[in-house]
Design a protein around this motif. Structure first.
Motif, short mmCIF file in Angstrom:
data_model
loop_
_atom_site.label_atom_id
_atom_site.label_comp_id
_atom_site.label_asym_id
_atom_site.label_seq_id
_atom_site.Cartn_x
_atom_site.Cartn_y
_atom_site.Cartn_z
N VAL A 79 -40.18 25.31 6.98
CA VAL A 79 -39.08 25.36 6.02
C VAL A 79 -38.31 26.67 6.19
N ARG A 80 -37.00 26.56 6.14
CA ARG A 80 -36.13 27.71 6.35
C ARG A 80 -36.07 28.59 5.10
N HIS A 81 -36.17 29.90 5.33
CA HIS A 81 -35.99 30.89 4.27
C HIS A 81 -34.53 31.35 4.25
N PRO A 82 -34.09 31.98 3.17
CA PRO A 82 -32.70 32.45 3.09
C PRO A 82 -32.31 33.39 4.23
N ASP A 83 -33.28 34.13 4.79
CA ASP A 83 -32.95 35.05 5.88
C ASP A 83 -32.89 34.36 7.24
N GLY A 84 -33.09 33.04 7.28
CA GLY A 84 -33.02 32.30 8.53
C GLY A 84 -34.34 32.11 9.23
N SER A 85 -35.41 32.74 8.75
CA SER A 85 -36.73 32.55 9.34
C SER A 85 -37.36 31.28 8.80
N TYR A 86 -38.45 30.85 9.44
CA TYR A 86 -39.13 29.62 9.05
C TYR A 86 -40.59 29.91 8.73
N ALA A 87 -41.10 29.21 7.73
CA ALA A 87 -42.50 29.35 7.34
C ALA A 87 -43.16 27.98 7.38
N ARG A 88 -44.40 27.96 7.85
CA ARG A 88 -45.16 26.71 7.91
C ARG A 88 -45.66 26.35 6.52
N VAL A 89 -45.36 25.13 6.10
CA VAL A 89 -45.76 24.64 4.78
C VAL A 89 -46.62 23.41 4.98
N SER A 90 -47.82 23.42 4.43
CA SER A 90 -48.77 22.33 4.68
C SER A 90 -48.77 21.26 3.59
N HIS A 91 -47.89 21.37 2.59
CA HIS A 91 -47.93 20.39 1.51
C HIS A 91 -47.56 19.00 2.03
N SER A 92 -48.06 18.00 1.35
CA SER A 92 -47.86 16.62 1.77
C SER A 92 -46.44 16.17 1.46
N SER A 93 -45.73 15.74 2.50
CA SER A 93 -44.37 15.26 2.33
C SER A 93 -44.03 14.31 3.47
N HIS A 94 -43.77 13.07 3.14
CA HIS A 94 -43.44 12.09 4.17
C HIS A 94 -42.08 12.41 4.80
N ALA A 95 -41.91 11.94 6.02
CA ALA A 95 -40.63 12.13 6.70
C ALA A 95 -39.57 11.28 6.02
N PRO A 96 -38.42 11.86 5.68
CA PRO A 96 -37.36 11.06 5.06
C PRO A 96 -36.81 10.05 6.06
N PRO A 97 -36.25 8.95 5.57
CA PRO A 97 -35.66 7.95 6.48
C PRO A 97 -34.57 8.59 7.33
N PRO A 98 -34.44 8.16 8.57
CA PRO A 98 -33.49 8.82 9.47
C PRO A 98 -32.05 8.37 9.25
N ASP A 99 -31.14 9.31 9.44
CA ASP A 99 -29.72 8.98 9.56
C ASP A 99 -29.35 8.81 11.03
N LEU A 100 -30.12 9.47 11.89
CA LEU A 100 -29.86 9.41 13.33
C LEU A 100 -31.20 9.39 14.06
N VAL A 101 -31.42 8.36 14.85
CA VAL A 101 -32.56 8.30 15.77
C VAL A 101 -32.00 8.48 17.17
N ILE A 102 -32.51 9.47 17.88
CA ILE A 102 -31.92 9.80 19.18
C ILE A 102 -33.03 10.24 20.13
N GLY A 103 -32.80 10.06 21.42
CA GLY A 103 -33.78 10.55 22.38
C GLY A 103 -33.87 9.69 23.62
N ASP A 104 -34.81 10.07 24.48
CA ASP A 104 -35.14 9.28 25.66
C ASP A 104 -36.19 8.27 25.23
N LEU A 105 -35.76 7.04 24.98
CA LEU A 105 -36.66 6.02 24.47
C LEU A 105 -37.38 5.27 25.58
N ASN A 106 -36.93 5.43 26.81
CA ASN A 106 -37.52 4.72 27.95
C ASN A 106 -37.59 3.21 27.72
#
Length: 360
Positions: A256-283
């Motif tokens: 999760v992003r902090h106001p200073d732009g750094s990121y901290a690891r957060v272990s709380h349970s949270s499902h991935a939100p539904p995607p607006d964009l699915v992208i990648g090498d799907l093969n």
């Protein structure tokens, strides 16, 4: 000469039969797609290759045709008519010709994704930057020199995580990485000298949630960036089913992003939100049945704003559209294209996004 007539007629019939067989295999692949393991290999036959091969066989058969063909007149033209119909299907449906670009598109967010598939030292930075990406996604991200790319995104979000490189002009509010846990297959890879790949690839994903305040998108943008296995022995329907199950079960950790732009690891349970964009090498080639379970009702960007074959692999002579993007209905795609970055084994894909006009 008389002794050659039976041989010529036999060759004529054999060539026509071969042409019909190619068309039948191609049509069966279209109809069944990758619903079954065996049918996916038919579905992977590139349309231009199938039609060119069938047309070449017909052309070879023409001079061998008997002068007095007793077949009904219409039957003689059945195969050419089938070829013409298949050609029109490829051009109008698969390649979406004629499609005209939007020349005065409103403000948009440009996303560029490139699976370099190898570590490239130089010769690609300017080509990528000339397309002016707002969100740039590149993998692998191990040893490439990033100085030019970093300079272009100076002051913005830059992430390197598990081989994924993210350069974003919009803040990434949080992100998460997860292995997809796809059961390995035999490791078949025709790029290897012995057609076997020693590295076990179980697939991986990076989930991004972008803060789009003040952008043409309005609400936050959730991106599922996927890299699926290339092992051709794997049944693609099983691959997407397992990937979907893993994504549905995922609950963290998040960064999760902090106001200073750094990121901290957060272990709380949270499902991935539904995607607006699915992208990648799907093969998995565009239009395959197996993609539906993974893309959750999103629409292929090529269907919305692309034209032409848009093949992305292999880069030098592309025959398959493996690198794809799928978009939520709340977003409009004003442009989609595939381009050659000049290096790597895949071509890059670019799409322009904005908020869709409200429905009345």
């Amino acid at each position: 000469m008389p002794s050659r007539r039976p041989a010529a007629r036999l060759a004529h019939l054999a060539l026509r039969a071969a042409a019909w067989s190619i068309l039948a295999a191609w049509l069966l692949g279209l109809a069944l797609s990758d619903r079954f393991t065996w049918s996916q290999f038919l579905a992977w036959i590139p349309s231009p290759i199938a039609l060119a091969a069938a047309a070449a066989l017909v052309a070879l058969a023409v001079p061998l045709a008997p002068r007095r063909d007793r077949a009904p007149h219409r039957a003689r033209f059945l195969l050419p008519a089938a070829l013409l119909t298949a050609l029109l299907y490829m051009l109008l449906v698969q390649w979406r010709y004629p499609t005209f670009p939007i020349t005065h598109a409103p403000a948009h967010l440009r996303v560029i994704h490139w699976n370099a598939s190898m570590n490239i030292r130089e010769g690609w930075h300017s080509t990528i930057l000339d397309h002016h990406p707002d969100l740039l996604l590149i993998n692998p991200a191990s040893y490439q020199p990033w100085d030019d790319i970093r300079a272009a995104f100076d002051g913005h979000t830059i992430l390197h995580f598990h081989g994924f490189a993210v350069f974003s002009r919009l803040p990434v509010a949080r992100y998460a990485y997860l292995p997809l846990g796809i059961t390995p297959g035999a490791g078949l890879d025709l790029r290897e000298p012995d057609a076997l790949r020693r590295h076990v690839d179980t697939g991986r994903a990076l989930i991004l949630e972008l803060d789009t305040a003040g952008s043409p998108l309005g609400a936050p943008l959730v991106v599922w960036w996927l890299d699926l296995p290339s092992d051709i022995s794997l049944h693609r329907r099983r691959v997407t089913a397992q990937a979907s199950e893993t994504l549905a079960r995922f609950t963290g950790p998040w960064f999760v992003r902090h106001p200073d732009g750094s990121y901290a690891r957060v272990s709380h349970s949270s499902h991935a939100p539904p995607p607006d964009l699915v992208i990648g090498d799907l093969n998995i080639p565009r239009g395959s049945f197996s993609l539906a379970s993974l893309t959750q009702g999103l629409t292929n960007a090529h269907t919305l704003a692309g034209a032409g074959p848009a093949f992305s692999y292999p880069r030098e002579l592309p025959l398959w559209h493996l690198d794809q993007a799928f978009v939520h209905p709340r977003l409009a795609v004003t442009d989609y294209r595939v381009f050659d970055p000049g290096q790597g084994t895949h071509r890059a894909q670019s799409l322009d996004l904005r908020a869709a006009a409200p429905t009345r």
